[in-house]
Design a protein around this motif. Structure first.
Motif, PDB file in Angstrom:
ATOM      1  N   ALA A  71      38.906  22.320  33.194  1.00 12.67           N
ATOM      2  CA  ALA A  71      37.992  23.199  33.203  1.00 12.67           C
ATOM      3  C   ALA A  71      38.168  24.452  33.710  1.00 12.67           C
ATOM      4  CB  ALA A  71      36.624  22.568  33.834  1.00 12.67           C
ATOM      5  N   TRP A  72      38.890  24.591  34.715  1.00 17.37           N
ATOM      6  CA  TRP A  72      39.558  25.812  35.102  1.00 17.37           C
ATOM      7  C   TRP A  72      40.412  26.705  33.906  1.00 17.37           C
ATOM      8  CZ3 TRP A  72      38.556  29.265  38.781  1.00 17.37           C
ATOM      9  CH2 TRP A  72      39.360  30.336  39.056  1.00 17.37           C
ATOM     10  N   ASN A  73      41.204  26.035  33.096  1.00 16.43           N
ATOM     11  CA  ASN A  73      41.837  26.575  32.283  1.00 16.43           C
ATOM     12  C   ASN A  73      41.304  26.487  30.844  1.00 16.43           C
ATOM     13  OD1 ASN A  73      44.507  26.723  33.825  1.00 16.43           O
ATOM     14  ND2 ASN A  73      44.578  24.671  33.715  1.00 16.43           N
ATOM     15  N   GLY A  74      39.934  26.005  31.005  1.00 18.74           N
ATOM     16  CA  GLY A  74      39.116  26.226  29.425  1.00 18.74           C
ATOM     17  C   GLY A  74      39.594  25.300  28.490  1.00 18.74           C
ATOM     18  N   THR A  75      39.855  23.951  28.955  1.00 19.68           N
ATOM     19  CA  THR A  75      40.545  22.995  27.915  1.00 19.68           C
ATOM     20  C   THR A  75      39.880  21.870  28.161  1.00 19.68           C
ATOM     21  OG1 THR A  75      42.412  22.479  29.448  1.00 19.68           O
ATOM     22  CG2 THR A  75      42.919  24.347  27.918  1.00 19.68           C
ATOM     23  N   THR A  76      38.548  21.527  28.780  1.00 18.60           N
ATOM     24  CA  THR A  76      38.072  20.390  28.600  1.00 18.60           C
ATOM     25  C   THR A  76      38.008  19.531  27.372  1.00 18.60           C
ATOM     26  OG1 THR A  76      35.932  21.405  28.653  1.00 18.60           O
ATOM     27  CG2 THR A  76      36.680  20.940  30.760  1.00 18.60           C
ATOM     28  N   ALA A  77      38.097  20.162  26.306  1.00 16.50           N
ATOM     29  CA  ALA A  77      38.202  19.365  24.940  1.00 16.50           C
ATOM     30  C   ALA A  77      39.135  18.474  24.892  1.00 16.50           C
ATOM     31  CB  ALA A  77      38.069  20.447  23.853  1.00 16.50           C
ATOM     32  N   PHE A  78      40.174  18.601  25.562  1.00 18.09           N
ATOM     33  CA  PHE A  78      41.508  17.787  25.493  1.00 18.09           C
ATOM     34  C   PHE A  78      41.523  16.705  26.703  1.00 18.09           C
ATOM     35  CE2 PHE A  78      42.638  22.022  23.774  1.00 18.09           C
ATOM     36  CZ  PHE A  78      43.090  21.645  22.423  1.00 18.09           C
ATOM     37  N   TYR A  79      40.721  17.128  27.551  1.00 23.62           N
ATOM     38  CA  TYR A  79      40.597  16.284  28.723  1.00 23.62           C
ATOM     39  C   TYR A  79      40.608  14.698  28.348  1.00 23.62           C
ATOM     40  CZ  TYR A  79      39.396  13.719  33.239  1.00 23.62           C
ATOM     41  OH  TYR A  79      39.430  12.948  34.253  1.00 23.62           O
ATOM     42  N   GLY A  80      39.629  14.383  27.551  1.00 24.92           N
ATOM     43  CA  GLY A  80      39.177  12.864  27.103  1.00 24.92           C
ATOM     44  C   GLY A  80      40.415  12.235  26.512  1.00 24.92           C
TER      45      GLY A  80
END
Length: 102
Positions: A71-80
Motif C-alpha cells: 500500500a505504501w508503494n501504491g501496488t496493492t493490486a499485486f499483493y493478492g
C-alpha cells in the motif's frame, strides 16, 4: 478492527516500512485497516494483536505488514497475486485452529 487495535499495530508496521516520523500515521492506519479487512475477508476472523502468539496470528501480522508495504508503494493490486500461497496457508491455519478449539 478497532482504533485501539490499529494503534497497537502502528509501531510494528512503521518499523517494517522503516518510517520514524509521524506525519503519515493516518495513512498507515488506513493501510492497516484495509489490510486487516482484506485478510479477514480471505481467511475469516483473525487476531492480529501483538500479544497473540498463535501460528495464524503470527502469519497474519506478517501478511498485514507486507500488505502495508504494498500500500505504501501504491501496488496493492499485486499483493493478492504475490502472496496467494501465503494467504491460502493462513486460511488453512485459521481453519485448523478453529477446528482444534471446537
Amino acid at each position: 478492527m478497532t482504533e485501539d487495535q490499529i494503534d497497537a499495530l502502528l509501531p510494528i508496521v512503521k518499523k517494517r516500512l522503516r518510517i520514524t516520523f509521524t506525519q503519515v500515521d493516518d495513512d498507515i492506519k488506513d493501510f492497516i485497516e484495509e489490510g486487516g479487512a482484506f485478510l479477514r475477508e480471505k481467511a475469516g476472523e483473525i487476531d492480529f494483536s501483538k500479544d497473540s502468539h498463535t501460528l495464524s496470528s503470527i502469519k497474519a501480522r506478517s501478511l498485514l505488514k507486507e500488505y502495508c508495504q504494498y500500500a505504501w508503494n501504491g501496488t496493492t493490486a499485486f499483493y493478492g497475486i504475490d502472496y496467494q500461497s501465503e494467504i491460502i496457508a493462513l486460511q488453512i491455519l485459521v481453519a485448523q485452529e478453529a477446528f482444534s478449539n471446537g
